[in-house]
Design a protein around this motif. Sequence first.
Motif, PDB file in Angstrom:
ATOM      1  N   VAL A  56      -5.427  -1.655   3.602  1.00 10.41           N
ATOM      2  CA  VAL A  56      -5.798  -2.412   2.346  1.00 10.41           C
ATOM      3  C   VAL A  56      -4.370  -3.184   1.897  1.00 10.41           C
ATOM      4  CG1 VAL A  56      -6.845  -2.860  -0.011  1.00 10.41           C
ATOM      5  CG2 VAL A  56      -7.856  -1.041   1.807  1.00 10.41           C
ATOM      6  N   GLY A  57      -4.321  -4.232   1.886  1.00  7.88           N
ATOM      7  CA  GLY A  57      -3.050  -4.975   1.409  1.00  7.88           C
ATOM      8  C   GLY A  57      -1.696  -4.912   2.370  1.00  7.88           C
ATOM      9  N   SER A  58      -1.898  -4.725   3.742  1.00  4.29           N
ATOM     10  CA  SER A  58      -0.976  -4.367   4.446  1.00  4.29           C
ATOM     11  C   SER A  58      -1.393  -5.587   5.853  1.00  4.29           C
ATOM     12  CB  SER A  58      -1.018  -3.077   5.099  1.00  4.29           C
ATOM     13  OG  SER A  58      -2.016  -2.326   5.837  1.00  4.29           O
TER      14      SER A  58
END
Length: 128
Positions: A56-58
């Motif tokens: 998530v978010g990478s």
Amino acid sequence: KCDPDQKPQLFDWKVILKDGDPASPVFVSDTPSMEVPQGVLLPSTAYTILLRAGGVGSIPGNGLMEIETGLSSLVARITGGDLRLDPAAPLTLDGSSSLDPDICRLETESALLFASSDDCFLDATGDT
């Protein structure tokens, strides 16, 4: 040591034939480690293994590995005869239960044969 929140949490494994179409994998997995079951990969065949990992978010990362499967040794079985033999008596031995394990997959626990005997047993020349 890596913080668990920083480790990838999404995994997309694909096993494809070398130079094959990634849209037509022979095996897929979405777990952190992948185990391909026995019998999925063909003998003497080249494969490409693709891994897409992300979180998530990478930004996702991609990995690639090429492997080639080999051929298994033939299983030679000798039956018949006697351990103690009269030198004047004929000796008869039978090797017809020998097989090619790449064609005849044996299940270790139950020793069940999943191919017909015509497909896997060797003839006198050693050919199947």
